[in-house]
Design a protein around this motif. Sequence first.
Motif, short mmCIF file in Angstrom:
data_model
loop_
_atom_site.label_atom_id
_atom_site.label_comp_id
_atom_site.label_asym_id
_atom_site.label_seq_id
_atom_site.Cartn_x
_atom_site.Cartn_y
_atom_site.Cartn_z
N LEU A 17 0.83 -1.21 0.00
CA LEU A 17 0.00 0.00 0.00
C LEU A 17 0.86 1.26 0.00
O LEU A 17 0.62 2.18 -0.79
CB LEU A 17 -0.92 0.00 1.21
N VAL A 21 0.92 4.11 -2.77
CA VAL A 21 0.52 5.47 -2.41
C VAL A 21 1.58 6.48 -2.84
O VAL A 21 1.28 7.54 -3.42
CB VAL A 21 0.26 5.57 -0.89
N VAL A 24 1.66 6.82 -6.62
CA VAL A 24 0.57 7.69 -7.09
C VAL A 24 0.92 9.15 -6.86
O VAL A 24 0.67 10.01 -7.72
CB VAL A 24 -0.75 7.33 -6.37
N THR A 49 -5.88 11.07 -7.61
CA THR A 49 -5.05 10.52 -6.54
C THR A 49 -5.90 9.79 -5.52
O THR A 49 -5.57 8.69 -5.06
CB THR A 49 -4.25 11.64 -5.85
N THR A 53 -5.51 5.84 -4.90
CA THR A 53 -5.06 5.44 -3.57
C THR A 53 -6.09 4.54 -2.89
O THR A 53 -5.76 3.48 -2.36
CB THR A 53 -4.79 6.68 -2.71
N GLY A 124 5.46 11.35 -0.22
CA GLY A 124 4.03 11.36 0.07
C GLY A 124 3.72 11.66 1.52
O GLY A 124 2.63 11.29 2.01
N ILE A 176 -10.15 11.94 0.67
CA ILE A 176 -8.89 12.45 0.11
C ILE A 176 -9.14 13.69 -0.74
O ILE A 176 -8.41 14.69 -0.64
CB ILE A 176 -8.19 11.35 -0.72
N ARG A 191 0.75 4.88 7.89
CA ARG A 191 0.90 5.50 6.57
C ARG A 191 1.69 6.81 6.67
O ARG A 191 2.44 7.17 5.77
CB ARG A 191 -0.49 5.75 5.97
#
Length: 273
Positions: A17, A21, A24, A49, A53, A124, A176, A191
């Motif tokens: 993931l 992420v 992206v 995005t 995601t 990110g 998001i 994350r």
Amino acid sequence: MAGWREITAEFAGMAILLALVISVAVAGLATGSPVVTAVPSHDLRRMLTGILTAGAATLIVYSPFGRTSGGHINPAVTLAFFLLGKLTARSAAAYAGAQFAGAVTGALLALFVWGRYAADVRLGATVPAMGGPAASLGVETVMTFLLVTLILNFVDRPRLMPFTPAAAGLLTAVLIFTEAPVSGTSLNPARSFGPALVGVLWTGLWVYLTGPPLGALAAALLYRRYRGTVACGKLIHDSAYACRFLDCRYSPPAMRIHARPFRHEPFATRGRS
């Protein structure tokens, strides 16, 4: 309760993931990216995005990794299921450790693959923006509360349970798009931690280590007050994969792992096995 298969699957799901992420983010934001040239609208790229995601997270939960571990890939989600009696403290800690380790691994992998392009988008990393840390803390708490509440309600209903990952993904995509200008839309302590550690960018990290767990805590306690517990600790229960969560109502009685009876009483005094 949780064995090496479940913990490894959770680690792998989180690593994949994070790598996706960040990829992206590179495609949509990095200087020189053909996507930036082809789609000059920042709002449209933010929408794409969010879709990509959330789609990646959804596919991971539906994959064998997610069907094995339950597809939490988020310490806040694990916290909620722990508070509802689906995991022992040891299993919850093992899941959280796997998630944080997976996030760091995914960030390192993305940095290795994308190099300066990944550095250009700060891997990110989520950093408080519009409204500062206070606004980001509030947004992250509320968003995670909504996400976890949706997950619990879907998991607890047999007809809705198979659609839990898709519903959670759709909500995440919307969040998001709408809230990224405020907090970056983390919803997930691991994350945010992975890119912060690998990229050595600690600005506002406390917001993302605090807000999502608070939102998950509120969602779990509210759900426990009105429904007691939840049917299963997996986002999607597949009978082809053994369920090692406590008192899973989707498993045949003979195959269930039992805990002490769940009672409506303060968390500090509730028995757990």
